[in-house]
Scaffold this motif. Structure first.
Motif, PDB file in Angstrom:
ATOM      1  N   ASN A  77       0.788  -1.086   0.194  1.00  0.00           N
ATOM      2  CA  ASN A  77      -0.052  -0.016  -0.030  1.00  0.00           C
ATOM      3  C   ASN A  77       0.792   1.272   0.164  1.00  0.00           C
ATOM      4  O   ASN A  77       0.789   2.129  -0.642  1.00  0.00           O
ATOM      5  N   ASP A  78       1.759   1.171   0.901  1.00  0.00           N
ATOM      6  CA  ASP A  78       2.968   2.461   0.983  1.00  0.00           C
ATOM      7  C   ASP A  78       4.131   1.952   1.681  1.00  0.00           C
ATOM      8  O   ASP A  78       4.309   1.080   2.230  1.00  0.00           O
ATOM      9  N   GLU A 106      -4.318  -6.424   6.690  1.00  0.00           N
ATOM     10  CA  GLU A 106      -3.392  -5.373   6.207  1.00  0.00           C
ATOM     11  C   GLU A 106      -2.204  -5.390   7.360  1.00  0.00           C
ATOM     12  O   GLU A 106      -2.596  -5.511   8.677  1.00  0.00           O
ATOM     13  N   HIS A 129       2.906  -0.451   4.602  1.00  0.00           N
ATOM     14  CA  HIS A 129       1.456  -1.121   5.042  1.00  0.00           C
ATOM     15  C   HIS A 129       1.272  -1.710   3.894  1.00  0.00           C
ATOM     16  O   HIS A 129       1.634  -1.535   2.510  1.00  0.00           O
ATOM     17  N   ARG A 164      -7.119   3.640   4.918  1.00  0.00           N
ATOM     18  CA  ARG A 164      -6.453   3.147   3.806  1.00  0.00           C
ATOM     19  C   ARG A 164      -7.088   2.372   3.043  1.00  0.00           C
ATOM     20  O   ARG A 164      -7.229   2.556   1.876  1.00  0.00           O
ATOM     21  N   ARG A 165      -8.024   1.262   3.661  1.00  0.00           N
ATOM     22  CA  ARG A 165      -8.903   0.489   2.916  1.00  0.00           C
ATOM     23  C   ARG A 165      -9.839   1.242   1.953  1.00  0.00           C
ATOM     24  O   ARG A 165      -9.969   0.958   0.948  1.00  0.00           O
ATOM     25  N   HIS A 167      -9.643   4.527   1.098  1.00  0.00           N
ATOM     26  CA  HIS A 167      -9.023   5.270   0.084  1.00  0.00           C
ATOM     27  C   HIS A 167      -8.658   4.301  -1.313  1.00  0.00           C
ATOM     28  O   HIS A 167      -8.792   4.822  -2.186  1.00  0.00           O
ATOM     29  N   ARG A 168      -8.070   2.844  -0.902  1.00  0.00           N
ATOM     30  CA  ARG A 168      -7.739   2.091  -1.850  1.00  0.00           C
ATOM     31  C   ARG A 168      -9.130   1.804  -2.499  1.00  0.00           C
ATOM     32  O   ARG A 168      -9.249   1.676  -3.982  1.00  0.00           O
TER      33      ARG A 168
END
Length: 184
Positions: A77-78, A106, A129, A164-165, A167-168
């Motif tokens: 992820n990053d 994650e 992540h 983050r989820r 955002h994805r």
């Protein structure tokens, strides 16, 4: 549903119910390595690919520990590098499962360096992540138990993972709207 949660093989209808969730600390794994002179890039600092590899390895171990079986890397992820590392440093990566989906996990990874110049404190040099998917012996996704935060810091990591989820998911939907026609 995100691509990592979409089964690519048989549906999970015959799966046995999972026991209750596990605390976030249960999945904690740590991995260290020495940075050697041959690990330097052309500027003299350590190669970033070593930290990426270390993050993937320790992240996989945390995912396997949480899911009680094999898992595969679905995405990074990053990955953020804060400061260089050098030959002679001992770098240590620590990973935890921070959130779970139906088949995905994650994993947060923090990488620190103990500098060779004799300073004893650890310096955080990077964090990442990654998303892993639990798979069975045939490579089909299998369900995972939930993860439960216990401390304030773990609750913050759990909430950040949920952001983050989302955002994805939003990014995937936005990119699908502007998809270019297939190349001929």
């Amino acid at each position: 549903m995100t691509p990592v949660d979409t089964p690519t093989r048989a549906p999970l209808t015959d799966a046995q119910p999972l026991p209750t969730g596990r605390p976030m600390g249960h999945s904690r794994c740590e991995l260290s390595r020495v940075i050697w002179p041959g690990d330097e890039n052309m500027f003299g600092s350590g190669k970033g690919k070593l930290i990426l590899e270390l993050a993937d390895e320790v992240g996989w171990a945390a995912a396997v520990r949480h899911s009680d079986g094999h898992a595969v890397t679905a995405s990074v992820n990053d990955m953020t590098f804060f400061t260089p590392f050098w030959a002679g440093d001992i770098v240590t990566a620590v990973a935890h499962v921070e959130s779970t989906g139906r088949t995905s996990m994650e994993v947060g990874v923090q990488v620190s360096a103990r500098r060779w110049q004799g300073r004893d404190e650890l310096e955080v040099i990077a964090e990442a992540h990654l998303v892993f998917v639990a798979v069975d012996a045939d490579g089909a996704p299998r369900p995972v138990r939930p993860v439960h935060p216990e401390t304030d810091a773990e609750y913050a990591k759990h909430r950040a993972a949920a952001i983050r989820r989302e955002h994805r998911r939003a990014l995937s939907a936005a990119l699908a709207e502007v998809a270019l026609p297939a190349q001929r």
